[in-house]
Structure formats: C-alpha cells, structure tokens
Design a protein around this motif. Structure first.
Motif, PDB file in Angstrom:
ATOM      1  N   UNK A 132     -34.223 -18.399 -20.997  1.00  0.00           N
ATOM      2  CA  UNK A 132     -35.479 -18.784 -20.634  1.00  0.00           C
ATOM      3  C   UNK A 132     -35.739 -20.289 -21.339  1.00  0.00           C
ATOM      4  N   UNK A 133     -36.679 -20.953 -20.486  1.00  0.00           N
ATOM      5  CA  UNK A 133     -36.999 -22.499 -21.005  1.00  0.00           C
ATOM      6  C   UNK A 133     -37.613 -22.390 -22.532  1.00  0.00           C
ATOM      7  N   UNK A 134     -38.512 -21.462 -22.812  1.00  0.00           N
ATOM      8  CA  UNK A 134     -39.015 -20.954 -24.218  1.00  0.00           C
ATOM      9  C   UNK A 134     -38.434 -19.980 -25.008  1.00  0.00           C
ATOM     10  N   UNK A 135     -36.999 -19.764 -24.807  1.00  0.00           N
ATOM     11  CA  UNK A 135     -36.354 -18.925 -25.421  1.00  0.00           C
ATOM     12  C   UNK A 135     -36.001 -19.234 -26.812  1.00  0.00           C
ATOM     13  N   UNK A 136     -36.005 -20.585 -27.172  1.00  0.00           N
ATOM     14  CA  UNK A 136     -35.584 -21.012 -28.357  1.00  0.00           C
ATOM     15  C   UNK A 136     -33.942 -21.659 -28.538  1.00  0.00           C
ATOM     16  N   UNK A 137     -33.450 -21.049 -27.317  1.00  0.00           N
ATOM     17  CA  UNK A 137     -31.971 -21.254 -27.467  1.00  0.00           C
ATOM     18  C   UNK A 137     -31.573 -22.671 -26.783  1.00  0.00           C
ATOM     19  N   UNK A 138     -30.815 -23.735 -27.309  1.00  0.00           N
ATOM     20  CA  UNK A 138     -30.589 -24.910 -26.894  1.00  0.00           C
ATOM     21  C   UNK A 138     -29.262 -25.165 -26.290  1.00  0.00           C
ATOM     22  N   UNK A 139     -28.196 -24.404 -26.872  1.00  0.00           N
ATOM     23  CA  UNK A 139     -26.815 -24.340 -26.453  1.00  0.00           C
ATOM     24  C   UNK A 139     -26.167 -22.909 -26.431  1.00  0.00           C
ATOM     25  N   UNK A 140     -25.068 -22.994 -25.733  1.00  0.00           N
ATOM     26  CA  UNK A 140     -24.352 -21.593 -25.809  1.00  0.00           C
ATOM     27  C   UNK A 140     -23.925 -21.386 -27.024  1.00  0.00           C
ATOM     28  N   UNK A 141     -23.641 -22.343 -27.934  1.00  0.00           N
ATOM     29  CA  UNK A 141     -23.036 -22.088 -29.242  1.00  0.00           C
ATOM     30  C   UNK A 141     -24.199 -21.312 -30.141  1.00  0.00           C
ATOM     31  N   UNK A 142     -25.434 -21.959 -29.993  1.00  0.00           N
ATOM     32  CA  UNK A 142     -26.606 -21.361 -30.623  1.00  0.00           C
ATOM     33  C   UNK A 142     -26.776 -20.063 -30.324  1.00  0.00           C
ATOM     34  N   UNK A 143     -26.870 -19.612 -28.843  1.00  0.00           N
ATOM     35  CA  UNK A 143     -27.108 -18.423 -28.280  1.00  0.00           C
ATOM     36  C   UNK A 143     -26.132 -17.237 -28.957  1.00  0.00           C
ATOM     37  N   UNK A 144     -24.951 -17.795 -28.967  1.00  0.00           N
ATOM     38  CA  UNK A 144     -23.693 -16.816 -29.428  1.00  0.00           C
ATOM     39  C   UNK A 144     -23.807 -16.492 -30.911  1.00  0.00           C
ATOM     40  N   UNK A 145     -24.390 -17.702 -31.645  1.00  0.00           N
ATOM     41  CA  UNK A 145     -24.283 -17.500 -33.248  1.00  0.00           C
ATOM     42  C   UNK A 145     -25.620 -16.458 -33.429  1.00  0.00           C
ATOM     43  N   UNK A 169     -21.503 -10.801 -18.333  1.00  0.00           N
ATOM     44  CA  UNK A 169     -21.920 -10.881 -19.621  1.00  0.00           C
ATOM     45  C   UNK A 169     -21.233  -9.868 -20.483  1.00  0.00           C
ATOM     46  N   UNK A 170     -20.759  -8.786 -19.932  1.00  0.00           N
ATOM     47  CA  UNK A 170     -19.991  -8.083 -20.691  1.00  0.00           C
ATOM     48  C   UNK A 170     -18.811  -8.417 -21.040  1.00  0.00           C
ATOM     49  N   UNK A 171     -18.006  -9.517 -20.334  1.00  0.00           N
ATOM     50  CA  UNK A 171     -16.948 -10.087 -20.754  1.00  0.00           C
ATOM     51  C   UNK A 171     -17.202 -11.191 -21.527  1.00  0.00           C
ATOM     52  N   UNK A 172     -18.245 -11.821 -21.590  1.00  0.00           N
ATOM     53  CA  UNK A 172     -18.826 -12.650 -22.830  1.00  0.00           C
ATOM     54  C   UNK A 172     -18.689 -11.831 -23.913  1.00  0.00           C
ATOM     55  N   UNK A 173     -19.498 -10.645 -24.072  1.00  0.00           N
ATOM     56  CA  UNK A 173     -19.480  -9.899 -25.135  1.00  0.00           C
ATOM     57  C   UNK A 173     -18.401  -9.502 -25.872  1.00  0.00           C
ATOM     58  N   UNK A 174     -17.203  -9.135 -24.883  1.00  0.00           N
ATOM     59  CA  UNK A 174     -15.816  -8.680 -25.425  1.00  0.00           C
ATOM     60  C   UNK A 174     -15.554  -9.900 -26.006  1.00  0.00           C
ATOM     61  N   UNK A 175     -15.363 -10.965 -25.564  1.00  0.00           N
ATOM     62  CA  UNK A 175     -14.671 -12.345 -25.836  1.00  0.00           C
ATOM     63  C   UNK A 175     -15.167 -12.743 -27.081  1.00  0.00           C
ATOM     64  N   UNK A 176     -16.496 -12.937 -27.220  1.00  0.00           N
ATOM     65  CA  UNK A 176     -17.228 -13.531 -28.289  1.00  0.00           C
ATOM     66  C   UNK A 176     -17.547 -12.631 -29.480  1.00  0.00           C
ATOM     67  N   UNK A 177     -17.322 -11.073 -29.233  1.00  0.00           N
ATOM     68  CA  UNK A 177     -17.624 -10.107 -29.903  1.00  0.00           C
ATOM     69  C   UNK A 177     -18.950  -9.829 -30.468  1.00  0.00           C
ATOM     70  N   UNK A 178     -19.893  -9.681 -29.276  1.00  0.00           N
ATOM     71  CA  UNK A 178     -21.303  -9.576 -29.548  1.00  0.00           C
ATOM     72  C   UNK A 178     -21.678  -8.150 -29.121  1.00  0.00           C
ATOM     73  N   UNK A 179     -22.990  -8.097 -29.385  1.00  0.00           N
ATOM     74  CA  UNK A 179     -23.138  -6.589 -29.182  1.00  0.00           C
ATOM     75  C   UNK A 179     -24.923  -6.882 -28.705  1.00  0.00           C
ATOM     76  N   UNK A 180     -24.975  -6.789 -27.153  1.00  0.00           N
ATOM     77  CA  UNK A 180     -26.345  -7.130 -26.628  1.00  0.00           C
ATOM     78  C   UNK A 180     -26.483  -5.655 -25.675  1.00  0.00           C
ATOM     79  N   UNK A 181     -27.659  -5.654 -25.557  1.00  0.00           N
ATOM     80  CA  UNK A 181     -28.253  -4.562 -24.636  1.00  0.00           C
ATOM     81  C   UNK A 181     -28.366  -4.989 -23.277  1.00  0.00           C
ATOM     82  N   UNK A 182     -28.023  -4.193 -22.235  1.00  0.00           N
ATOM     83  CA  UNK A 182     -27.996  -4.629 -20.740  1.00  0.00           C
ATOM     84  C   UNK A 182     -29.332  -3.802 -20.283  1.00  0.00           C
ATOM     85  N   UNK A 183     -29.904  -4.851 -19.564  1.00  0.00           N
ATOM     86  CA  UNK A 183     -31.363  -4.113 -18.753  1.00  0.00           C
ATOM     87  C   UNK A 183     -31.133  -4.528 -17.342  1.00  0.00           C
TER      88      UNK A 183
END
Length: 324
Positions: A132-145, A169-183
């Motif tokens: 989202x434009x107002x999410x606060x995430x400027x880059x993909x690196x920022x989002x992943x971090x 997104x599940x593939x990104x989670x695995x590759x970047x070692x993230x835990x996010x909830x799917x809706x």
C-alpha cells in the motif's frame, strides 16, 4: 491379375492419403468452443478473447468463448477432458489447472497429464510484490527486513488460496526465511482494494490486475518475480537483483485440448494460435495489458509444465498446503 490388384491398392492408398490431407487442410470446418475457467473480465478471459478474435479471422470459423468458472478451474478442465477429441473444444489452462491443483487436492475430476494435451503457452503474467502507498515500505529490502524483524507480524493478501499470487508469496517466504500470515480473497481486485485501504500491507499481483493501482500511485511496486525487469516497470528491480534468484513466479496461461486429439489437429491449432499471438496488434494488446506473449510448440509447453510441476509440487508438499 496381380498388376490390376497392385494398381487397385495404389489407387486406394492415394485416395486415403488425399482424404487425410483434405481432412488436415479443412480443419476447422465448424465453430470452435473455447472454454475459460474464470468469469468474464479477468486476465485469462481477456487473453482468450483477444487471441480468439484473430484466430477466428485466420481459420474462417467462429471461435466461441465460453466462461465456465468453478472448482478452482476444475469444472472447465473436467468438461474439456470429457469433450470429443477433435480439436473443436479447447481450454484456457493456467498453472493452477495444470500444475498446482494435483498437489493441492487429494482428488480431482480430471488428470492434467492423462486427460489434457498441451497446444501452446499463450503468455505469462509475472508476479509483482506490491505494498500500500501508505504502508511505510519504500523498498523490497525494507519490507523483507521488517518482516524478518517481526515474525508473524505481517499479514499478506492473495487473489485466492492456491493461486499463483498466493504461491509466489509462499516462495518468497521460503527463500527469504520469512513468517507471514496468508489472508486469501476471492480474486485480485478485492485483495488489492484492502491493500490500498491499509487493511493488509502487501500482496503479489500480476501487471494485468495491478496496473491501474500501480500507475495511480495507490500501491507501490517493490520487486518483480521475473528473470528480467518488466518493460512496464523499468525502475522496479527483480528479486534476483536483490539476492533471491529463485523467486520467479508467474501465472502461465496456455491452451490445451482433450488428450486423444490427433497430433495433426494439435499441430494445426498450434500453428494458428502462435500466428494469432504474434500478429502485431494482438501482441501489442497483450503487452499493454501486462502479458508477456510466448506462443511455443506443444513439446516446449509440455517440458515447461514438467519443470513447473517438479518445482511447485515440492514447495506445496514442504509447506503442507492443501485445499481439501
């Protein structure tokens, strides 16, 4: 007598060959029914209607697009599998139909490999990470971090459970070692609406569905799950550029027919479909809509599906994703 008999056989053989050649050159001799396993108005529907219009002109027969949504594309796939194997029933099939469904469901009303024969891959809808434009995430690196810093603290939307958007997104989670909830949502449009509204911060979306939101500044594109940057988003990096070379995902939409369709009919359909896809005005419409045009051979499409099946089935099994 032997000479007369041999001459008779030769005449019969030539007649049979002429008949077969005539059958090949006259296909199609009646309207073609093109099943689309989604409701009218979506990306698959647009692609089918765009190509079908030119195909109809090329072959001199009506090509009738018939929307048959339901069962995560299984309804239309099963109907195609049961249709006469004569080339007059074709199906728009994506990787949900041909790759994901067999791993997501314990039982299916069709078998992608036994009941359906690939004709050509029409195009790819590469996946894009947007926020989202107002999410606060400027880059993909920022989002992943931030996702790494808050395991389970970030939810993400998708166009539906088992969709290419979800699995990307599940593939990104695995590759970047993230835990996010799917809706999951019922389609990309309502998911995007909630990302725009701030109910959820992020999702994977294809350019066809997300272009208006991206161009309008309602969502921000952070990275593309494609080997190269997209011409529509030249300033948006690929995941490979960010160090995640295995994060490649796209909705792959092709054409299949009933498995017993004769090879000469499949090849005729392939030639005509590829010609339609490469027709300049069709090609431009596809690119403008956000589709990467392909148009390959049945053998190439078959090999691609085998590779995609091996790749995605492992991910689905490892993550224990089921839709039963």
């Amino acid at each position: 007598m032997k000479k007369h008999f041999a001459r008779g056989l030769a005449v019969l053989s030539l007649a049979a060959l002429a008949s077969a050649a005539s059958a090949q050159t006259t296909f199609p001799a009646k309207p073609i029914r093109w099943l689309v396993p989604y409701a009218a108005g979506g990306g698959s529907d647009f692609l089918a209607r765009t190509v079908a219009q030119t195909l109809s002109t090329q072959v001199g027969q009506p090509v009738l697009v018939d929307n048959k949504p339901g069962g995560n594309t299984a309804l239309a796939a099963a109907e195609t599998a049961r249709a006469p194997a004569d080339g007059y029933t074709v199906l728009s099939a994506d990787n949900g139909t041909l790759v994901f469904n067999p791993a997501l469901y314990k039982s299916l009303s069709y078998s992608p490999t036994k009941d359906l024969a690939p004709v050509t891959l029409m195009g790819k809808f590469p996946m894009i990470l947007v926020v989202g434009a107002n999410s606060g995430f400027a880059t993909a690196k920022d989002f992943i971090a931030q996702a790494k810093a808050k395991p389970g603290g970030i939810n993400y939307a998708s166009a539906g459970a088992g969709s290419p958007h979800h699995l990307a997104m599940e593939l990104l989670k695995v590759e970047a070692k993230l835990f996010m909830v799917h809706v999951p949502y019922r389609g990309a449009a309502p998911a995007l609406a909630d990302v725009v509204g701030g109910q959820l911060p992020a999702m994977m979306v294809d350019m066809a569905a997300g272009a208006g939101f991206i161009k309008g500044g309602k969502v921000r594109a952070l990275a593309v799950a494609n080997p190269t940057r997209l011409p529509q988003l030249p300033d948006v990096p690929t995941f490979a550029e960010l160090g995640y070379k295995n994060v490649e995902a796209a909705a792959l939409v092709g054409v299949v027919v009933p498995a017993a369709t004769p090879a000469d009919v499949v090849n005729t359909l392939n030639r005509q479909l590829v010609a339609a896809i490469h027709e300049p005005s069709v090609n431009k419409r596809m690119v403008d809509f956000g589709v990467e045009p392909v148009g390959n051979t049945p053998a190439q499409y078959t090999e691609l599906l085998k590779a995609e099946t091996a790749r995605w089935h492992k991910l689905i099994r490892d993550l224990k994703i089921t839709l039963d």
